[in-house]
Scaffold this motif. Structure first.
Motif, short mmCIF file in Angstrom:
data_model
loop_
_atom_site.label_atom_id
_atom_site.label_comp_id
_atom_site.label_asym_id
_atom_site.label_seq_id
_atom_site.Cartn_x
_atom_site.Cartn_y
_atom_site.Cartn_z
N PHE A 217 -0.09 12.28 9.84
CA PHE A 217 -1.09 13.29 10.38
C PHE A 217 -1.93 12.90 11.80
O PHE A 217 -2.97 13.11 11.93
CB PHE A 217 -2.15 13.58 9.44
CG PHE A 217 -2.30 15.15 9.10
CD1 PHE A 217 -2.32 16.07 10.10
CD2 PHE A 217 -2.21 15.70 7.48
CE1 PHE A 217 -2.19 17.58 9.60
CE2 PHE A 217 -2.30 17.08 7.16
CZ PHE A 217 -2.14 18.12 8.34
N ASP A 265 2.68 15.48 10.59
CA ASP A 265 3.11 15.74 9.22
C ASP A 265 1.91 15.37 8.11
O ASP A 265 0.97 14.81 8.64
CB ASP A 265 4.15 14.89 8.82
CG ASP A 265 4.07 13.46 8.62
OD1 ASP A 265 2.96 12.89 8.18
OD2 ASP A 265 4.94 12.58 8.64
N THR A 266 2.05 15.74 7.20
CA THR A 266 0.89 15.87 6.04
C THR A 266 0.76 14.49 4.97
O THR A 266 0.36 14.44 4.04
CB THR A 266 1.26 16.86 4.84
OG1 THR A 266 2.37 16.83 4.21
CG2 THR A 266 1.00 18.30 5.81
N THR A 275 -6.37 15.51 5.39
CA THR A 275 -5.49 16.91 5.66
C THR A 275 -6.17 18.07 6.14
O THR A 275 -5.84 18.70 6.92
CB THR A 275 -5.07 17.29 4.06
OG1 THR A 275 -4.17 16.28 3.57
CG2 THR A 275 -4.17 18.69 4.32
N LEU A 279 -5.22 19.46 9.82
CA LEU A 279 -4.87 21.07 9.97
C LEU A 279 -5.96 21.68 10.96
O LEU A 279 -5.47 22.46 11.93
CB LEU A 279 -5.07 21.57 8.51
CG LEU A 279 -3.74 21.57 7.59
CD1 LEU A 279 -4.38 21.99 6.35
CD2 LEU A 279 -2.73 22.46 8.38
N VAL A 287 2.01 21.66 12.13
CA VAL A 287 2.04 20.75 10.96
C VAL A 287 3.16 21.03 9.91
O VAL A 287 3.52 22.08 9.61
CB VAL A 287 0.58 20.85 9.84
CG1 VAL A 287 0.47 20.12 8.88
CG2 VAL A 287 -0.54 20.54 11.02
N PHE A 289 5.13 19.65 6.44
CA PHE A 289 4.89 18.90 4.89
C PHE A 289 5.87 17.62 5.10
O PHE A 289 6.93 17.65 5.63
CB PHE A 289 5.45 19.81 3.79
CG PHE A 289 5.77 18.97 2.59
CD1 PHE A 289 4.59 18.99 1.64
CD2 PHE A 289 6.80 18.70 2.12
CE1 PHE A 289 4.70 18.34 0.58
CE2 PHE A 289 7.11 18.04 0.87
CZ PHE A 289 5.94 17.91 0.17
N THR A 307 1.07 15.30 -2.41
CA THR A 307 1.05 16.01 -1.15
C THR A 307 1.16 17.41 -1.60
O THR A 307 0.60 18.21 -0.96
CB THR A 307 2.07 15.51 -0.28
OG1 THR A 307 1.79 14.10 -0.07
CG2 THR A 307 2.24 15.97 1.18
N ILE A 311 -1.66 20.61 -0.29
CA ILE A 311 -1.30 21.73 0.35
C ILE A 311 -1.49 23.04 -0.47
O ILE A 311 -1.65 24.18 0.39
CB ILE A 311 0.25 21.58 0.88
CG1 ILE A 311 0.42 20.30 1.86
CG2 ILE A 311 0.45 22.99 1.87
CD1 ILE A 311 -0.69 20.18 2.95
N ILE A 324 3.90 25.55 6.87
CA ILE A 324 3.59 24.25 6.53
C ILE A 324 4.89 23.39 5.82
O ILE A 324 5.46 22.41 6.13
CB ILE A 324 2.36 23.53 5.94
CG1 ILE A 324 1.25 24.09 6.90
CG2 ILE A 324 2.20 22.45 5.53
CD1 ILE A 324 -0.18 24.34 6.04
#
Length: 335
Positions: A217, A265-266, A275, A279, A287, A289, A307, A311, A324
């Motif tokens: 992230f 990325d997440t 997160t 975002l 963004v 996943f 994860t 989300i 995402i």
């Protein structure tokens, strides 16, 4: 909800066999990798993935980087074996592996450029994975420019993965990092440094079509947004030995916009606070996943599950969740 896991790792069998015969591939982070069965055992990996419906992965190698396993005479062969192995997996299991990003022998830049051409322009690779340093050198060195030009011309992204080692000490008077600080805190720091260097060196201005996906992230960047904007507003005021006064003007846009051009990325292992922060900074269109599987408990399943869970927050609209979870990956990787 469909999920395309944009940043997760696997070693094809032929490469894993080669790296297992090297010192660089079996010590430190290599030691860690050899303890994760689902990063090299295909049957174990597929079984782990069975829990998740409508789930597929973009494959990349795990650590260590190829240049840590082999010298410049051998590393091009390691990269070829790796990329051919990843391509074969994607061709055999298209429902499981939606694509792959290739590895390069970065300690042999000319060979790396040729391999990038082979897999990006003439092959099936969906991008490249580069690391935040090449045996200690920053990616902004001129010798690496042809690789970035090839990636830019291909329209495919570069995935940026941290690679700091225990040899980078926590304090100048020491020779080694302690308590694995080099990975837990050092990786976000080095990732953030690399992003800044790519911007200030003029690389991202010179190649505006180049796309980067930053692991974890965006590391420190989202949390320190105001510090970046206000602290670097006076770039050069603290430096006597070099003239930085014209750098910001050459960027052609506000500095924070340069950082927001990156994708993230997440892969925060289900961390809700990070997160939300990420975002807020990057926006849903930038963004993707990712879980960082197969690291974490249960052969990687825990990271994937947690994860997905974060989300699925009710504060994120269905349309944004779709972006995402899979739509942004479809676009970025040209799936």
């Amino acid at each position: 909800m469909r999920h395309i896991d944009a940043f997760c790792h696997f070693f094809p069998p032929a490469l894993f066999e080669k790296m297992s015969r090297t010192a660089g591939g079996t010590k430190d982070i290599g030691k860690r990798v050899h303890g994760v069965r689902t990063i090299y055992d295909l049957d174990a990996r597929l079984k782990m993935m069975d829990e998740f419906e409508n789930y597929s992965e973009i494959l990349s190698l795990g650590l260590p980087p190829i240049e840590a396993m082999a010298g410049p005479e051998e590393s091009p062969e390691f990269a070829r074996v790796a990329n051919d192995g990843l391509a074969e997996l994607c061709a055999r299991y298209p429902d499981r592996f939606a694509g792959y990003v290739g590895a390069l022998p970065m300690n042999a830049p000319d060979a790396a450029a040729k391999e990038a051409e082979r897999i990006l322009l003439h092959g099936s690779a969906n991008g490249l994975q580069l690391h935040t340093n090449v045996n200690g050198a920053c990616l902004d060195e001129p010798r690496f420019l042809p690789i970035f030009e090839i990636a830019a011309n291909s329209g495919k992204p570069i995935l940026l993965h941290p690679a700091r080692t225990a040899d980078v000490a926590d304090f100048p008077v020491e020779t080694k990092s302690k308590y694995e600080i080099w990975v837990i805190l050092g990786w976000p720091y080095e990732t953030s440094c690399t992003i800044a260097r790519l911007i200030f060196s003029g690389l991202t201005t010179r190649l505006p079509q180049l796309k980067f996906l930053v692991h974890h992230f965006g590391a420190m960047i989202p949390f320190f947004d105001a510090r970046l904007a206000t602290g670097w507003a006076t770039l050069g005021s603290r430096t006597s030995g070099e003239d930085y006064s014209g750098i910001l003007k050459k960027l052609g846009k506000p500095l924070l916009d340069c950082f927001k051009d990156f994708y993230a990325d997440t892969a925060l292992y289900g961390g809700c606070i990070g997160t939300i922060c990420g975002l807020s900074f990057y926006g849903v269109d930038h963004v993707l996943f990712a879980s960082d599987a197969p690291f974490g408990a249960e052969g990687g399943a825990h990271y994937i599950r947690e994860t997905i869970k974060v989300i699925q927050s009710p504060d994120i609209s269905t349309a944004d969740k779709e972006k995402i979870c899979y739509r942004n990956a479809q676009t970025l990787f040209k799936l």
